[in-house]
Design a protein around this motif. Sequence first.
Motif, PDB file in Angstrom:
ATOM      1  N   SER A  54       0.820  -1.112  -0.525  1.00  0.00           N
ATOM      2  CA  SER A  54      -0.290   0.291  -0.287  1.00  0.00           C
ATOM      3  C   SER A  54       1.003   1.068  -0.125  1.00  0.00           C
ATOM      4  N   ILE A  55       0.020   2.127  -0.708  1.00  0.00           N
ATOM      5  CA  ILE A  55       0.788   3.595  -0.849  1.00  0.00           C
ATOM      6  C   ILE A  55       0.239   4.599   0.185  1.00  0.00           C
ATOM      7  N   TRP A  56       0.915   5.005   1.035  1.00  0.00           N
ATOM      8  CA  TRP A  56       0.400   6.530   2.189  1.00  0.00           C
ATOM      9  C   TRP A  56       0.633   8.115   1.650  1.00  0.00           C
ATOM     10  N   SER A  57      -0.345   8.544   1.614  1.00  0.00           N
ATOM     11  CA  SER A  57      -0.012   9.762   2.066  1.00  0.00           C
ATOM     12  C   SER A  57       0.446  10.410   3.533  1.00  0.00           C
ATOM     13  N   VAL A  58       0.819  10.674   4.043  1.00  0.00           N
ATOM     14  CA  VAL A  58       1.087  11.520   5.207  1.00  0.00           C
ATOM     15  C   VAL A  58       0.300  11.788   6.023  1.00  0.00           C
ATOM     16  N   GLY A  59      -1.084  12.574   5.181  1.00  0.00           N
ATOM     17  CA  GLY A  59      -1.954  12.713   5.479  1.00  0.00           C
ATOM     18  C   GLY A  59      -1.789  14.626   5.259  1.00  0.00           C
ATOM     19  N   ASP A  60      -3.128  15.323   5.777  1.00  0.00           N
ATOM     20  CA  ASP A  60      -3.010  16.961   5.412  1.00  0.00           C
ATOM     21  C   ASP A  60      -2.629  17.952   6.048  1.00  0.00           C
ATOM     22  N   GLU A 111      -4.889  11.842   9.638  1.00  0.00           N
ATOM     23  CA  GLU A 111      -3.862  10.637   9.867  1.00  0.00           C
ATOM     24  C   GLU A 111      -3.325  10.594   8.083  1.00  0.00           C
ATOM     25  N   PRO A 112      -2.406   9.190   8.312  1.00  0.00           N
ATOM     26  CA  PRO A 112      -2.159   8.747   6.944  1.00  0.00           C
ATOM     27  C   PRO A 112      -3.761   8.566   5.929  1.00  0.00           C
ATOM     28  N   ARG A 113      -3.531   8.612   5.001  1.00  0.00           N
ATOM     29  CA  ARG A 113      -4.578   8.267   4.465  1.00  0.00           C
ATOM     30  C   ARG A 113      -3.669   7.845   2.974  1.00  0.00           C
ATOM     31  N   LEU A 114      -4.674   6.290   2.322  1.00  0.00           N
ATOM     32  CA  LEU A 114      -4.751   5.204   1.840  1.00  0.00           C
ATOM     33  C   LEU A 114      -4.690   5.810  -0.202  1.00  0.00           C
ATOM     34  N   LEU A 115      -3.344   5.130  -0.398  1.00  0.00           N
ATOM     35  CA  LEU A 115      -3.501   6.362  -1.845  1.00  0.00           C
ATOM     36  C   LEU A 115      -3.814   5.587  -2.816  1.00  0.00           C
ATOM     37  N   CYS A 116      -3.331   4.133  -3.359  1.00  0.00           N
ATOM     38  CA  CYS A 116      -3.455   2.971  -3.488  1.00  0.00           C
ATOM     39  C   CYS A 116      -2.977   1.756  -2.952  1.00  0.00           C
ATOM     40  N   ASP A 117      -3.439   0.345  -3.507  1.00  0.00           N
ATOM     41  CA  ASP A 117      -2.429  -0.837  -2.999  1.00  0.00           C
ATOM     42  C   ASP A 117      -3.004  -1.687  -3.968  1.00  0.00           C
ATOM     43  N   ILE A 118      -1.924  -2.785  -3.706  1.00  0.00           N
ATOM     44  CA  ILE A 118      -1.940  -3.917  -4.638  1.00  0.00           C
ATOM     45  C   ILE A 118      -2.099  -5.430  -4.322  1.00  0.00           C
ATOM     46  N   GLN A 119      -2.761  -6.559  -4.546  1.00  0.00           N
ATOM     47  CA  GLN A 119      -2.099  -7.534  -3.720  1.00  0.00           C
ATOM     48  C   GLN A 119      -1.472  -8.247  -4.075  1.00  0.00           C
ATOM     49  N   HIS A 120      -0.406  -8.742  -2.949  1.00  0.00           N
ATOM     50  CA  HIS A 120       1.280  -9.989  -2.830  1.00  0.00           C
ATOM     51  C   HIS A 120       0.930 -10.612  -2.717  1.00  0.00           C
ATOM     52  N   ASN A 121       1.722 -11.714  -2.989  1.00  0.00           N
ATOM     53  CA  ASN A 121       1.154 -12.989  -2.959  1.00  0.00           C
ATOM     54  C   ASN A 121       2.502 -13.345  -2.180  1.00  0.00           C
ATOM     55  N   GLY A 122       1.500 -14.639  -0.339  1.00  0.00           N
ATOM     56  CA  GLY A 122       2.411 -14.009   0.483  1.00  0.00           C
ATOM     57  C   GLY A 122       2.376 -13.476   1.010  1.00  0.00           C
ATOM     58  N   ASP A 123       3.221 -13.924   2.302  1.00  0.00           N
ATOM     59  CA  ASP A 123       3.814 -12.563   2.995  1.00  0.00           C
ATOM     60  C   ASP A 123       4.639 -11.416   2.628  1.00  0.00           C
ATOM     61  N   VAL A 124       4.217 -10.206   2.748  1.00  0.00           N
ATOM     62  CA  VAL A 124       5.288  -8.959   3.032  1.00  0.00           C
ATOM     63  C   VAL A 124       6.539  -9.094   3.663  1.00  0.00           C
ATOM     64  N   MET A 125       7.787  -9.872   3.504  1.00  0.00           N
ATOM     65  CA  MET A 125       8.972 -10.125   4.052  1.00  0.00           C
ATOM     66  C   MET A 125      10.169  -9.461   4.026  1.00  0.00           C
ATOM     67  N   ASP A 126      10.079  -8.161   3.098  1.00  0.00           N
ATOM     68  CA  ASP A 126      10.804  -7.088   3.100  1.00  0.00           C
ATOM     69  C   ASP A 126      10.490  -6.633   2.060  1.00  0.00           C
ATOM     70  N   MET A 127      10.933  -4.906   1.922  1.00  0.00           N
ATOM     71  CA  MET A 127      10.636  -3.706   1.027  1.00  0.00           C
ATOM     72  C   MET A 127      11.433  -3.071   1.069  1.00  0.00           C
ATOM     73  N   GLN A 128      11.558  -2.176  -0.206  1.00  0.00           N
ATOM     74  CA  GLN A 128      12.383  -1.068   0.154  1.00  0.00           C
ATOM     75  C   GLN A 128      12.102  -0.921  -1.239  1.00  0.00           C
TER      76      GLN A 128
END
Length: 375
Positions: free
Chosen positions: A46-52, A65-82
């Motif tokens: 998911s991608i979030w904006s920190v808010g207004d 509060e943080p606001r969801l901009l968009c998201d996408i399904q991910h197959n399996g657990d997200v173990m790491d991300m960069q």
Amino acid sequence: AMEDVSAKFVSQKISRTRWRPLPAAALQPPDLFATGSWDNEDNRISIWSVGDLGNAGLNGEYHGEPRLLCDIQHNGDVMDMQFLDQERIVAASSTGTVTVFRHHQNNQTLSADHRWEKAHYHVDQDTSWGGAACTGVVCNNPEIVTVGEDGRINLFRADQKDAVRTIDNADSSTLHAVTFLRTTEILTVNSIGQLKIWDLRQQRNEPSQIFSLAGDRVPLHCVDRHPNQQHIVATGGQDGMLSIWDIRQGTMPVSLLNAHEAEMWEVHFHPSDPDHLFTCSEDGSLWHWDTSTNVSEKPSFLHQGGRSTAYLSHSTMNQSVVSAWLSNDPTKDRMEITNLIPNQTLSVNSLDVLGPCLVYGTDAEAIYVNRQLFA
């Protein structure tokens, strides 16, 4: 203080939180971050904006509060991300697959740009069930390095279909995390308490150096390199201890600091102010380690309600290196440690710091943003 923190409850356990990097000359604080989830039926990036910022109160305190901009399904657990760059995110999956996602800012969508299926695997890449968790990823655009439960190291390039290089039996135990020391060298940590340095210019599939925790072979879960002094490395592991290493000397840590009461999941030096370091743990705490000035010069910090402050004498450290982290300078004889979330109960799985901002994610299905870390 807690009132600087905005929380967002989401219906998923958060395994990773990452600030989108800022352009080199940017003066503004970070505005977007990404999260990955785990242990849910339907995991997501998911991608979030920190808010207004327009919601700032009379005293400039921040209420959005943080606001969801968009998201996408991910197959399996997200173990790491960069983040690879401003638009692309690399995600490591428990299925062994590594995916590059692209954030399209014009219409706020996410799409899968490229997938390396079963980059990590136990038996062979072609069996349907053979995937091994990809546990760690680090990016230095266009290069991407991944490590996994299978003891493998992969070097990918964002624009190439196949791995540039694979070290198949890099480790006989699980590799948990990886970082770049410099553009041609990486450092891995494993489940038997070892750090290994790999020189990617060398064709041989052996580490150029091995370091290890003495005695108990405690699994190491996380690693970060000091942003300016590349010989200083911090690691955290299953016993919650923080270890500081000087890879120029010896094969053991120069200091071992009592930290959390359970697994330490992530450790991060502040990228532009590395006298500050942050760690988070299964025990529900997130610690800010501050070596920037003598504590006695900062009385205002000591009495803010709800913060537990502990002191640590540097006299226990090996004094042969000069750095804020390993110093024998008498004015730096203390370190201030603050638990930024005193009453949290469930695991804090991930944190990231950039500029004045901290983002962290928990098993309590919440993400938190603190925009005034140094207020």
